[in-house]
Motif scaffolding. Structure first.
Motif, PDB file in Angstrom:
ATOM      1  N   VAL A 187     -21.346  26.646   4.221  1.00  0.00           N
ATOM      2  CA  VAL A 187     -20.982  25.439   3.470  1.00  0.00           C
ATOM      3  C   VAL A 187     -20.930  25.855   2.003  1.00  0.00           C
ATOM      4  O   VAL A 187     -21.969  26.030   1.364  1.00  0.00           O
ATOM      5  N   PRO A 188     -19.737  26.056   1.435  1.00  0.00           N
ATOM      6  CA  PRO A 188     -19.635  26.588   0.074  1.00  0.00           C
ATOM      7  C   PRO A 188     -19.841  25.516  -0.988  1.00  0.00           C
ATOM      8  O   PRO A 188     -19.910  24.317  -0.704  1.00  0.00           O
ATOM      9  N   GLN A 189     -19.916  25.990  -2.232  1.00  0.00           N
ATOM     10  CA  GLN A 189     -19.961  25.075  -3.364  1.00  0.00           C
ATOM     11  C   GLN A 189     -18.580  24.451  -3.560  1.00  0.00           C
ATOM     12  O   GLN A 189     -17.567  24.953  -3.083  1.00  0.00           O
ATOM     13  N   GLU A 190     -18.540  23.364  -4.325  1.00  0.00           N
ATOM     14  CA  GLU A 190     -17.281  22.750  -4.751  1.00  0.00           C
ATOM     15  C   GLU A 190     -16.354  22.490  -3.563  1.00  0.00           C
ATOM     16  O   GLU A 190     -15.424  23.252  -3.290  1.00  0.00           O
ATOM     17  N   ALA A 191     -16.603  21.422  -2.841  1.00  0.00           N
ATOM     18  CA  ALA A 191     -15.838  21.117  -1.635  1.00  0.00           C
ATOM     19  C   ALA A 191     -14.342  20.999  -1.913  1.00  0.00           C
ATOM     20  O   ALA A 191     -13.517  21.386  -1.092  1.00  0.00           O
ATOM     21  N   MET A 192     -13.958  20.470  -3.079  1.00  0.00           N
ATOM     22  CA  MET A 192     -12.532  20.315  -3.367  1.00  0.00           C
ATOM     23  C   MET A 192     -11.839  21.653  -3.445  1.00  0.00           C
ATOM     24  O   MET A 192     -10.690  21.803  -3.019  1.00  0.00           O
TER      25      MET A 192
ATOM     26  N   GLU B 218      -7.768  12.116  -1.267  1.00  0.00           N
ATOM     27  CA  GLU B 218      -7.968  10.727  -0.893  1.00  0.00           C
ATOM     28  C   GLU B 218      -9.424  10.419  -0.542  1.00  0.00           C
ATOM     29  O   GLU B 218      -9.746   9.278  -0.213  1.00  0.00           O
ATOM     30  N   LEU B 219     -10.277  11.441  -0.601  1.00  0.00           N
ATOM     31  CA  LEU B 219     -11.684  11.280  -0.263  1.00  0.00           C
ATOM     32  C   LEU B 219     -12.539  11.440  -1.506  1.00  0.00           C
ATOM     33  O   LEU B 219     -12.167  12.131  -2.453  1.00  0.00           O
ATOM     34  N   SER B 220     -13.702  10.818  -1.482  1.00  0.00           N
ATOM     35  CA  SER B 220     -14.647  10.968  -2.589  1.00  0.00           C
ATOM     36  C   SER B 220     -15.305  12.345  -2.516  1.00  0.00           C
ATOM     37  O   SER B 220     -15.182  13.059  -1.522  1.00  0.00           O
ATOM     38  N   GLY B 221     -16.042  12.693  -3.574  1.00  0.00           N
ATOM     39  CA  GLY B 221     -16.705  13.989  -3.599  1.00  0.00           C
ATOM     40  C   GLY B 221     -17.696  14.155  -2.459  1.00  0.00           C
ATOM     41  O   GLY B 221     -17.772  15.213  -1.819  1.00  0.00           O
ATOM     42  N   GLY B 222     -18.477  13.100  -2.183  1.00  0.00           N
ATOM     43  CA  GLY B 222     -19.439  13.170  -1.087  1.00  0.00           C
ATOM     44  C   GLY B 222     -18.761  13.305   0.265  1.00  0.00           C
ATOM     45  O   GLY B 222     -19.229  14.043   1.139  1.00  0.00           O
ATOM     46  N   MET B 223     -17.648  12.608   0.460  1.00  0.00           N
ATOM     47  CA  MET B 223     -16.928  12.697   1.730  1.00  0.00           C
ATOM     48  C   MET B 223     -16.301  14.065   1.905  1.00  0.00           C
ATOM     49  O   MET B 223     -16.271  14.611   3.009  1.00  0.00           O
ATOM     50  N   ARG B 224     -15.787  14.641   0.824  1.00  0.00           N
ATOM     51  CA  ARG B 224     -15.227  16.006   0.920  1.00  0.00           C
ATOM     52  C   ARG B 224     -16.315  16.992   1.309  1.00  0.00           C
ATOM     53  O   ARG B 224     -16.082  17.923   2.095  1.00  0.00           O
ATOM     54  N   GLN B 225     -17.519  16.816   0.758  1.00  0.00           N
ATOM     55  CA  GLN B 225     -18.608  17.713   1.119  1.00  0.00           C
ATOM     56  C   GLN B 225     -18.960  17.552   2.598  1.00  0.00           C
ATOM     57  O   GLN B 225     -19.258  18.526   3.283  1.00  0.00           O
ATOM     58  N   ARG B 226     -18.906  16.341   3.104  1.00  0.00           N
ATOM     59  CA  ARG B 226     -19.169  16.107   4.519  1.00  0.00           C
ATOM     60  C   ARG B 226     -18.088  16.762   5.389  1.00  0.00           C
ATOM     61  O   ARG B 226     -18.383  17.283   6.474  1.00  0.00           O
ATOM     62  N   VAL B 227     -16.843  16.729   4.916  1.00  0.00           N
ATOM     63  CA  VAL B 227     -15.764  17.392   5.655  1.00  0.00           C
ATOM     64  C   VAL B 227     -16.019  18.899   5.739  1.00  0.00           C
ATOM     65  O   VAL B 227     -15.819  19.522   6.793  1.00  0.00           O
ATOM     66  N   VAL B 228     -16.458  19.501   4.625  1.00  0.00           N
ATOM     67  CA  VAL B 228     -16.751  20.934   4.626  1.00  0.00           C
ATOM     68  C   VAL B 228     -17.891  21.244   5.600  1.00  0.00           C
ATOM     69  O   VAL B 228     -17.862  22.257   6.310  1.00  0.00           O
TER      70      VAL B 228
ATOM     71  N   LEU C 201     -22.404  16.819  -7.485  1.00  0.00           N
ATOM     72  CA  LEU C 201     -22.538  15.469  -6.946  1.00  0.00           C
ATOM     73  C   LEU C 201     -23.610  14.702  -7.707  1.00  0.00           C
ATOM     74  O   LEU C 201     -24.554  15.288  -8.234  1.00  0.00           O
ATOM     75  N   ASP C 202     -23.481  13.368  -7.742  1.00  0.00           N
ATOM     76  CA  ASP C 202     -24.507  12.575  -8.414  1.00  0.00           C
ATOM     77  C   ASP C 202     -25.771  12.526  -7.555  1.00  0.00           C
ATOM     78  O   ASP C 202     -25.783  12.946  -6.391  1.00  0.00           O
ATOM     79  N   VAL C 203     -26.846  11.995  -8.112  1.00  0.00           N
ATOM     80  CA  VAL C 203     -28.156  12.074  -7.471  1.00  0.00           C
ATOM     81  C   VAL C 203     -28.173  11.367  -6.121  1.00  0.00           C
ATOM     82  O   VAL C 203     -28.702  11.896  -5.133  1.00  0.00           O
ATOM     83  N   LEU C 204     -27.575  10.176  -6.047  1.00  0.00           N
ATOM     84  CA  LEU C 204     -27.605   9.429  -4.795  1.00  0.00           C
ATOM     85  C   LEU C 204     -26.832  10.147  -3.696  1.00  0.00           C
ATOM     86  O   LEU C 204     -27.297  10.257  -2.555  1.00  0.00           O
ATOM     87  N   VAL C 205     -25.643  10.629  -4.038  1.00  0.00           N
ATOM     88  CA  VAL C 205     -24.834  11.354  -3.049  1.00  0.00           C
ATOM     89  C   VAL C 205     -25.522  12.658  -2.673  1.00  0.00           C
ATOM     90  O   VAL C 205     -25.506  13.081  -1.511  1.00  0.00           O
ATOM     91  N   GLU C 206     -26.155  13.307  -3.646  1.00  0.00           N
ATOM     92  CA  GLU C 206     -26.894  14.541  -3.374  1.00  0.00           C
ATOM     93  C   GLU C 206     -27.968  14.301  -2.329  1.00  0.00           C
ATOM     94  O   GLU C 206     -28.118  15.080  -1.368  1.00  0.00           O
ATOM     95  N   ASN C 207     -28.711  13.230  -2.465  1.00  0.00           N
ATOM     96  CA  ASN C 207     -29.753  12.920  -1.492  1.00  0.00           C
ATOM     97  C   ASN C 207     -29.160  12.646  -0.111  1.00  0.00           C
ATOM     98  O   ASN C 207     -29.717  13.055   0.918  1.00  0.00           O
ATOM     99  N   ASP C 208     -28.018  11.961  -0.077  1.00  0.00           N
ATOM    100  CA  ASP C 208     -27.368  11.680   1.203  1.00  0.00           C
ATOM    101  C   ASP C 208     -26.960  12.978   1.907  1.00  0.00           C
ATOM    102  O   ASP C 208     -27.141  13.116   3.125  1.00  0.00           O
ATOM    103  N   ILE C 209     -26.391  13.916   1.142  1.00  0.00           N
ATOM    104  CA  ILE C 209     -25.939  15.175   1.737  1.00  0.00           C
ATOM    105  C   ILE C 209     -27.128  15.986   2.249  1.00  0.00           C
ATOM    106  O   ILE C 209     -27.089  16.568   3.345  1.00  0.00           O
TER     107      ILE C 209
END
Length: 546
Positions: free
Chosen positions: A372-377, A429-439, A460-468
């Motif tokens: 799972v690499p850095q920078e999903a985009m 078309e996806l948010s940063g958190g969703m792109r990370q989930r795709v990766v 990623l912001d703190v909330l999305v970071e915790n989710d990931i």
């Protein structure tokens, strides 16, 4: 195949360069009777005038190869210039350039070359002009699409934000990125140019005073070689020479293109054959005494050792430049050019990756060990739908239908909490958190035993970071993964890691359970890291908190 192509062209170019010494006779002199059959003195016989056909064949290589290489080089230069400028400048420059390119691509090649050749008259310069004028368009179109993508990359935008002008960006960055694509296109264009040269010479649009393979065929046709047995030694040899040249350039060009763009390489669609040791050993990652250097004496990772058991999460932490990313690259067999593993081993499920062949390492990547690499985009192709990219991760290793691959992609998306309806969405078309989930979903497509996450929450912001991080913890527990996670955030690692390894200057200075590292750090560097953490308690002023 590339070696075969090089061997073929080496022989042909040697004939062209040393033609005056290799040819038994002067190709312009009459040395025997007309239509002489092959003999010990004249291996390919003679034409209707008495010229030695073997000498004509050897000298013909000079003109055919010269025109092919020069015309292909001119076409490549034009294509690169048009494609790069159109892709980078965009706007009206792009529109005008691409409409001209579309016109050239829409016209049939051979009739167009004939029309231009008749207009300018026969000659070597005409052949080069005609061939280069019809070959550049395809390369320009392809490179333009590449430059459009490169132009929007983060590092290019950063350069522009710092005041770098178009000339600097094109010269120092864009040109270097497109060069690996231009080289194989030049090789393949040379192949096509040689075919077109033979066609033009056969139609009488070449230089009649210069001997080429095409002119030899033209003379054979014009002088009734097919009415006698002379066509056997007058027509077949130059035809075979043209075919061999085209084959040689095609083999080299295809090999270079696959190297420049690995997605074009032909992967086996058979199920991956895993080593017997892999099946017999429990899924785990074991790094033992790993030492990596960049050149002589520049050690960046020195004697690193740790293990990650199935169902365990190990966090690798440390400051920037401590060697964490190099360790990650070593576990995947993806060290940067110039880096070399000079000691130690990296075992995935009991198999040492450092001693495996490149093909076997490729079979392991994305299959038994995934990243799972850095920078999903940056990890996702901006012009491909996420579903297509997920399916590629599966079809690279297994034999399955498109329907089966799509079903597996949908399952993987659902596993990481993404609505299956987004399978046909593009990355933008996806948010940063969703792109990370795709990766993450992509990494799980082949049910790996080991998952390596290289700063998966970067940007990623703190909330999305915790989710990931919660997602990774849930997946690790549900799938029994051996999870190696690299991070700068010690507090977040405290929540999910079973053990923590602390790196400094290429070495692991301390490794232990999460509670040991946080409550009883033994190494001075680890204690400094702990002291740097900010802990807020209710009612405590920020300036006194630590």
């Amino acid at each position: 195949m590339a070696a075969v192509g090089v061997s073929i062209l080496a022989v042909l170019f040697a004939c062209a360069v040393f033609a005056p010494w290799l040819a038994p006779y002067d190709p312009t002199e009459r040395v025997t009777r007309p239509f002489a059959a092959p003999s010990g003195s004249h291996w390919l016989g003679s034409d209707d005038v008495g010229h030695d056909l073997l000498s004509l064949l050897i000298h013909g290589a000079r003109v055919s190869l010269l025109i092919g290489v020069v015309a292909a080089l001119a076409a490549t230069v034009i294509g690169v210039v048009v494609g790069v400028i159109a892709g980078y400048c965009r706007g009206w420059v792009d529109s005008v350039s691409m409409r001209i390119t579309d016109v050239v691509l829409s016209l049939p090649v051979l009739p167009l070359t004939i029309v231009i050749g008749v207009f300018f008259g026969p000659g070597l310069q005409t052949q080069i002009l005609v061939i280069s004028s019809v070959l550049w368009a395809g390369l320009a179109r392809e490179l333009r699409s590449q430059v459009l993508s490169l132009r929007e990359r983060d590092y290019i935008q950063s350069l522009r934000s710092m005041g770098a002008g178009p000339g600097y960006v094109l010269r120092r960055h864009i040109s270097r990125a497109v060069l690996p694509l231009a080289v194989p296109q030049f090789i393949l264009a040379t192949k096509t140019a040689i075919l077109l040269e033979a066609s033009l010479a056969f139609l009488g649009l070449g230089d009649i005073s210069a001997v080429s393979w095409g002119s030899v065929l033209s003379l054979a046709h014009a002088r009734s070689a097919f009415l006698t047995d002379a066509w056997l030694w007058w027509v077949i040899p130059p035809g075979l020479a043209i075919a061999a040249t085209v084959l040689g350039f095609a083999l080299i060009g295809n090999a270079l293109e696959e190297t420049a763009r690995p997605a074009l390489s032909r992967r086996s669609k058979k199920a991956v054959q895993r080593p017997t040791a892999l099946i017999a050993t429990a899924a785990a990652l074991s790094v033992d005494g790993l030492t990596v250097s960049y050149g002589a004496g520049r050690v960046v990772v020195d004697g690193v050792s740790f293990t990650v058991a199935a169902g365990e999460t190990v966090a690798l932490v440390g400051e920037s430049g401590s060697g964490k990313s190099t360790v990650v690259a070593s576990t995947m067999g993806l060290l940067a050019p110039g880096a070399e593993t000079v000691g130690g081993s990296v075992r995935v499920c009991g198999v040492d990756m450092t001693t495996m062949s490149p093909r076997d390492v490729q079979a392991m990547r994305g299959n038994r060990i995934a990243l799972v690499p850095q920078e999903a985009m940056s990890a996702l192709d901006p012009v491909q739908k996420v579903g297509t990219q997920l399916m590629e991760a599966l079809t690279a290793h297994t034999s399955c239908t498109r329907t089966q691959a799509r079903e597996r992609a949908a399952e993987s998306l659902a596993l990481v909490g993404i609505d299956v309806g987004r399978i046909d969405a593009y990355p933008h078309e996806l948010s940063g958190g969703m792109r990370q989930r795709v990766v993450i979903a992509m990494a799980l497509m082949n049910s790996p035993a080991v998952l390596v996450a290289d700063e998966p929450t970067s940007g990623l912001d703190v909330l999305v970071e915790n989710d990931i991080l919660d997602l990774l913890a849930d997946l690790q527990a549900k799938l029994g993964l051996a999870l190696l996670i690299v991070s700068h955030n010690l507090r977040s690692m405290e929540r999910i890691a079973d053990r923590i390894a602390v790196m400094k200057d290429g070495e692991i200075v301390e490794i232990g359970t999460t509670s040991e590292i946080f409550d009883r750090p033994a190494h001075p560097y680890t204690r400094r890291l702990m002291d740097a953490l900010t802990v807020l308690t209710p009612g405590e002023p920020l300036e006194t908190a630590r």
